[in-house]
Design an enzyme around this catalytic site. Sequence first.
Site, mmCIF file in Angstrom:
data_model
loop_
_atom_site.group_PDB
_atom_site.id
_atom_site.type_symbol
_atom_site.label_atom_id
_atom_site.label_comp_id
_atom_site.label_asym_id
_atom_site.label_seq_id
_atom_site.Cartn_x
_atom_site.Cartn_y
_atom_site.Cartn_z
ATOM 1 N N ARG A 15 -12.785 -55.453 -17.022
ATOM 2 C CA ARG A 15 -12.758 -55.866 -15.622
ATOM 3 C C ARG A 15 -13.361 -57.258 -15.449
ATOM 4 O O ARG A 15 -14.051 -57.770 -16.315
ATOM 5 C CB ARG A 15 -13.556 -54.867 -14.765
ATOM 6 C CG ARG A 15 -12.901 -53.514 -14.609
ATOM 7 C CD ARG A 15 -13.818 -52.502 -13.938
ATOM 8 N NE ARG A 15 -14.888 -52.063 -14.826
ATOM 9 C CZ ARG A 15 -15.816 -51.161 -14.493
ATOM 10 N NH1 ARG A 15 -15.822 -50.638 -13.287
ATOM 11 N NH2 ARG A 15 -16.748 -50.814 -15.367
ATOM 12 N N LYS A 75 -20.532 -55.077 -14.803
ATOM 13 C CA LYS A 75 -21.477 -54.158 -15.438
ATOM 14 C C LYS A 75 -22.854 -54.781 -15.577
ATOM 15 O O LYS A 75 -23.037 -55.985 -15.429
ATOM 16 C CB LYS A 75 -20.957 -53.739 -16.822
ATOM 17 C CG LYS A 75 -19.767 -52.793 -16.756
ATOM 18 C CD LYS A 75 -20.072 -51.521 -15.960
ATOM 19 C CE LYS A 75 -21.077 -50.629 -16.666
ATOM 20 N NZ LYS A 75 -21.420 -49.439 -15.836
ATOM 21 N N TYR A 94 -23.436 -54.023 -10.810
ATOM 22 C CA TYR A 94 -23.947 -52.678 -11.058
ATOM 23 C C TYR A 94 -25.121 -52.788 -12.029
ATOM 24 O O TYR A 94 -25.032 -53.501 -13.040
ATOM 25 C CB TYR A 94 -22.872 -51.784 -11.685
ATOM 26 C CG TYR A 94 -21.787 -51.340 -10.740
ATOM 27 C CD1 TYR A 94 -22.075 -50.524 -9.652
ATOM 28 C CD2 TYR A 94 -20.465 -51.718 -10.945
ATOM 29 C CE1 TYR A 94 -21.080 -50.111 -8.780
ATOM 30 C CE2 TYR A 94 -19.455 -51.306 -10.088
ATOM 31 C CZ TYR A 94 -19.774 -50.504 -9.004
ATOM 32 O OH TYR A 94 -18.779 -50.104 -8.145
ATOM 33 N N HIS A 96 -27.747 -49.702 -12.435
ATOM 34 C CA HIS A 96 -28.078 -48.365 -12.928
ATOM 35 C C HIS A 96 -29.390 -48.377 -13.722
ATOM 36 O O HIS A 96 -29.478 -47.900 -14.853
ATOM 37 C CB HIS A 96 -26.948 -47.808 -13.799
ATOM 38 C CG HIS A 96 -25.639 -47.656 -13.063
ATOM 39 N ND1 HIS A 96 -25.455 -46.730 -12.052
ATOM 40 C CD2 HIS A 96 -24.459 -48.329 -13.167
ATOM 41 C CE1 HIS A 96 -24.221 -46.825 -11.581
ATOM 42 N NE2 HIS A 96 -23.597 -47.802 -12.234
ATOM 43 N N GLU A 118 -24.746 -50.283 -6.610
ATOM 44 C CA GLU A 118 -24.761 -48.828 -6.419
ATOM 45 C C GLU A 118 -25.809 -48.309 -5.452
ATOM 46 O O GLU A 118 -25.764 -47.143 -5.055
ATOM 47 C CB GLU A 118 -24.901 -48.112 -7.774
ATOM 48 C CG GLU A 118 -26.275 -48.187 -8.416
ATOM 49 C CD GLU A 118 -26.478 -49.426 -9.268
ATOM 50 O OE1 GLU A 118 -27.509 -49.493 -9.950
ATOM 51 O OE2 GLU A 118 -25.594 -50.316 -9.266
ATOM 52 N N ASP A 270 -23.871 -43.081 -16.334
ATOM 53 C CA ASP A 270 -24.521 -44.359 -16.032
ATOM 54 C C ASP A 270 -25.931 -44.158 -15.488
ATOM 55 O O ASP A 270 -26.778 -45.059 -15.595
ATOM 56 C CB ASP A 270 -23.703 -45.159 -15.016
ATOM 57 C CG ASP A 270 -22.532 -45.882 -15.656
ATOM 58 O OD1 ASP A 270 -22.696 -46.395 -16.771
ATOM 59 O OD2 ASP A 270 -21.450 -45.933 -15.046
#
Length: 370
Positions: A15, A75, A94, A96, A118, A270
Site C-alpha cells: 500500500r 504501517k 497506524y 498499534h 487507529e 496488530d
Amino acid sequence: MRIGIPKEIKVHEYRVSLTPDAAAELIHDGHQVMVETSAGAGVDFLDADYQAAGCTIAANADEVFESAEMIVKVKEPQPVEYQRLREDQTLFTYLHLAADKQQAEGLMASGCTAIAYETIVGPRGDLPLLQPMSEVAGRMSVQVGAHCLERSQGGRGVLLGGVPGVAPAKVVILGGGVAGTNAAQMAMGLRADVSIFDISDSRLNELDALYGGRIKTIYSTKQAVAEACIKADLVIGAVLVPGAAAPKLVTRDMLKTMKAGAVLVDIAIDQGGCFETSHATTHSDPTFVIDDVVHYCVANMPGAVARTSTFALVKSTLPFMKRLANKGVHEALNADPGFALGLNVAGGTITHAAVARDLDLPFALPSWLG
C-alpha cells in the site's frame, strides 16, 4: 507544510499512504508533497502520476525524512524509519503501540509527535480511520479462512458453504464490530453456519435485527466461547479495545478441545492477538500449526489487496491530513477532542492512557494540548 510519503518497507506491504489525486488536493491547499520514488508501484501508481499531480519525487527515504515536516505512512515505522524521525516532525500512520514496546520507546527517543490512525475517535464514538481496514480485514478473514480449511493447506478439508445434503462449516466470529460484521456478511454469503459473539447486548440486538435468523448472536463469556470452539471449523478473532492490547479470548487449553484441522484467523494480531497462541506472521509465511489447529496471523492483512486497501484508506485519512496541514498540528488536535485521542507520543512521552498502561510506560499529555 512539507509532507513526506516514504515507500512502505514492512514485509509484503504494497500500500501507499497517498494517491496522486489526494496529493493534488494537498498541493491545491498550498502544501508541498514529496514522494519517495516507486512508493506507489505496488498499487500501479508511477512516479510520473505523482509528478503530474505536482509532487516532488525523492530518490530515497532519507531525502523524504530529512525534508518533511509531516511523514504520512500506512504501517508502523520500522526501526530504520523511527531512527530517522526528529522532534520537529509529525508522524501520521497506524502505530498499534500497545503490542510493540520497542517501537514506542523508539518514537519516544526520537522526540517526534506521533498520531495513530487507529485511536482517532469520530463524533459518533466510531474509529473512522480504523474502519476501512477493519472492513477489508473482516472480509479477507473469511477468504483466507476458507482457503486454510482446504486439506492441502493443513485444514479439515471442509467447504465453507457445504453442498446440498452436506452440512456447511461452522464459523465462530468473536467481536461484533466493523471487522466482525464484515466477516459475518462474507461467511453468510458463502452459506456457512455463522455465530457471532459480543459483550454488548445492544450490538447483539442490532445484529439480530439486521440479519434475522441468518446468524446466531451469542453473548460472549469464557464458557460460551469455549463451547463454541469445540464445534467450530473456523474461528475469526475480531475484538478491539481502542489503543489497548487485545484480550486473549481463546486459550491454549481451548485449542486442545478443537477439531484437528480447524482454523483460527486473528484479525486482532496488530494489537497483540486475541488467541493465546497467536504470533504475528507475514504474507510469505502466513500460517503455523499448534495442537493440529491452523493459525493465520498476518499482521498486515489488507496489504494483500493493496489497491483496494489504499483507496479505502486514503479516502478516510485525507480529511485529517488536510486539517493537520492547514491548521497545524496543535490547532487541529485542540479543535477536535476525538482527533486529539489519536495522539500517542509527544515530547518523548506516551500520551495515550491505554497504551501507557499496557506498556507500563509513563503517561502525560503535552502542555499545548487542552
